[in-house]
Design an enzyme around this catalytic site. Structure first.
Site, short mmCIF file in Angstrom:
data_model
loop_
_atom_site.label_atom_id
_atom_site.label_comp_id
_atom_site.label_asym_id
_atom_site.label_seq_id
_atom_site.Cartn_x
_atom_site.Cartn_y
_atom_site.Cartn_z
N SER A 83 48.37 74.27 47.82
CA SER A 83 48.36 73.03 48.59
C SER A 83 47.16 73.00 49.55
CB SER A 83 49.70 72.90 49.30
OG SER A 83 49.84 71.63 49.86
N ASP A 122 46.28 52.38 47.97
CA ASP A 122 45.55 52.15 49.22
C ASP A 122 44.12 52.66 49.12
OD1 ASP A 122 48.55 52.50 49.82
OD2 ASP A 122 47.77 51.37 51.53
N HIS A 158 49.39 68.85 44.56
CA HIS A 158 50.61 68.05 44.37
C HIS A 158 50.25 66.87 43.48
CE1 HIS A 158 52.66 70.16 47.68
NE2 HIS A 158 51.52 70.06 48.33
#
Ligand SMILES: *[C@@H]1O[C@H](CO)[C@@H](O)[C@H](O)[C@H]1NC(C)=O
Ligand SMILES: *[C@@H]1O[C@H](CO)[C@@H](O)[C@H](O)[C@H]1NC(C)=O
Length: 413
Positions: A161, A180, A215
């Site tokens: 991560s 977005d 992720h």
């Protein structure tokens, strides 16, 4: 070991050059880029980290947990796992944190780092790693410099991560969702709540040629990767290539910096590669658009030469061309929907896999769920070097699909 005497401005220090750990011969400079949520029973990945750190009963692994808001607790978890479950000789918390930044210049900490044969950088917030390990002016602290020196001598750097995202030299992603990102573009600070944000000065600068995200399929981050690459590729540290690692999965990279630099996929899901080197936007479009993006998706056992980006599919997989399981490709009305599991592919992967598994279609698309504008991701498999492979497990969702050089474009519907 060669010792060099360096004298600068009347200050002389002894520098050890050529410090090569035994595993350097086998792996060269090496990295394990974990996608987050690395389960403690993921033996493929954890054993590989210990092996690359020198192997059973030899590996000394420094645990860098400064991205966590509870670094000591987080480190203890990984120390126990590496030593008790995966036979590292030692695992040690490297005590540099946002609450004790001074430790990044403590000679005892530097000495501790120099004793490690590998590192594991755990997840959390990558900006905490920046605060803990970088000095003013984006200069590496002595602790970070020591980590880089060990890495150059063959100590593996593994991350999960934030611990993977931080390794980049190019613009470092810090947040945002795909729609977005397409709508508002990459920003250095947040204006809307789901904005794509990034740190222009990058991360630790350990793995410079790729933008790194994690992720990945689980959170439908394909749109944010494409937008961040395309918005920053012309910057001085910008790059044309990105790799997005899914959860409980890792890309193991060996012989970094050589012509044999190889990335191999280990673990549950896959790694998505993006090439925007030939991409362009259409100036006639009202909203963001991008054409000529190439996307590859590799799963367990597949590998890629990180320099030439030539892909080799696992011998357990068979080519899909001529062996397609379906007539038609699927489409999606929520192309960046994540939350897949081993038994269900996330939307982008589902639509792309169905394209390669379809005999009668050469193109398909998925639309964003959000509108004003609504974006469409168009996918095509007609390129000359485009191929899909599969390992069948019984049904479409559990089959392991891989592909290379799928053509992608994005624009308003
Ligand atoms: C790790 O070791 C602990 C202690 O021996 C054990 O309880 C646990 O089940 C092990 N976990 C895995 C994933 O092997
Ligand atoms: C790319 O990889 C394939 C499969 O391993 C191999 O047959 C081919 O020779 C490679 N091509 C280049 C240009 O290295």
């Amino acid at each position: 070991m060669t010792q060099l005497l360096l004298c600068l401005a009347a200050v002389c220090v002894v520098v050890n050059a050529d410090v090569r750990l035994p595993q350097y011969t086998k792996y060269g400079k090496n990295l394990v880029l974990g996608g987050g949520v690395l389960m403690d029973d993921n033996a493929h990945v954890w054993s590989r980290i210990v092996d690359m750190a020198g192997g059973k009963a030899k590996a000394r692994i420094g645990v860098i947990s400064a991205a966590s808001d509870t670094p000591a607790t987080s480190a203890k978890y990984y120390v126990d796992l590496l030593v008790n479950n995966y036979t590292a000789l030692e695992a040690t918390f490297i005590p540099v944190t946002v609450d004790d930044v001074a430790k990044n210049s403590d000679p005892n900490v530097v000495k501790l780092i120099k004793q490690q044969t590998g590192f594991f950088i755990s997840g959390g917030d990558q900006m905490r790693l920046v605060q803990a390990y970088m000095m003013a002016g984006n200069i590496p602290s002595p602790a970070l410099q020591a980590i880089k020196d060990q890495y150059n001598g063959g100590a593996v750097i593994s991350g999960s991560s934030a611990g993977t995202a931080i390794l980049t030299a190019g613009p470092m992603v810090t947040g945002g969702s795909s729609w977005d990102a397409l709508r508002y573009g990459a920003q250095e600070s947040l204006t809307h709540s789901h904005d794509l944000t990034y740190r222009k000065a990058g991360g630790f600068g350990i793995y410079p040629e790729y933008l790194l995200d994690t992720h990945f399929s689980n959170r439908g981050r394909e749109g944010r990767m494409i937008r961040l690459l395309s918005d920053t590729r012309h910057m001085s540290n910008g790059v044309n290539y990105g790799l997005g690692v899914s959860e409980n999965t890792a890309l193991v990279v060996t012989h970094v910096g050589t012509n044999n630099e190889l990335g191999e996929v280990f673990g549950e899901l896959g790694v998505t590669f993006f090439d925007v080197s030939k991409s362009y936007t259409d100036p006639a479009e009202r909203y963001y658009s991008l054409r000529n993006v190439f996307v590859s998706y590799l799963t367990e056992g597949d590998s890629i030469n990180m320099k030439t980006r030539n892909v080799t599919f696992s011998p357990n997989k068979t080519p899909l061309l001529g062996n397609e399981g379906y007539d038609h490709a699927l489409t999606s009305n929520d192309i960046f929907f994540g939350e897949g599991s081993h038994h269900r592919k996330t939307e982008f992967l589902r639509v792309a896999a169905s394209l390669f598994d379809a005999r009668k279609d050469t193109m398909t698309f998925g639309d964003t769920h959000l509108t004003h504008p609504q974006f469409r991701v168009t996918m095509s498999k007609t390129g000359t070097d485009t191929e899909g492979y599969v390992e069948r497990h019984g049904d479409f969702h559990s089959d392991t699909h891989s592909y290379k050089n799928m053509y992608v474009e994005i624009g308003e519907i």
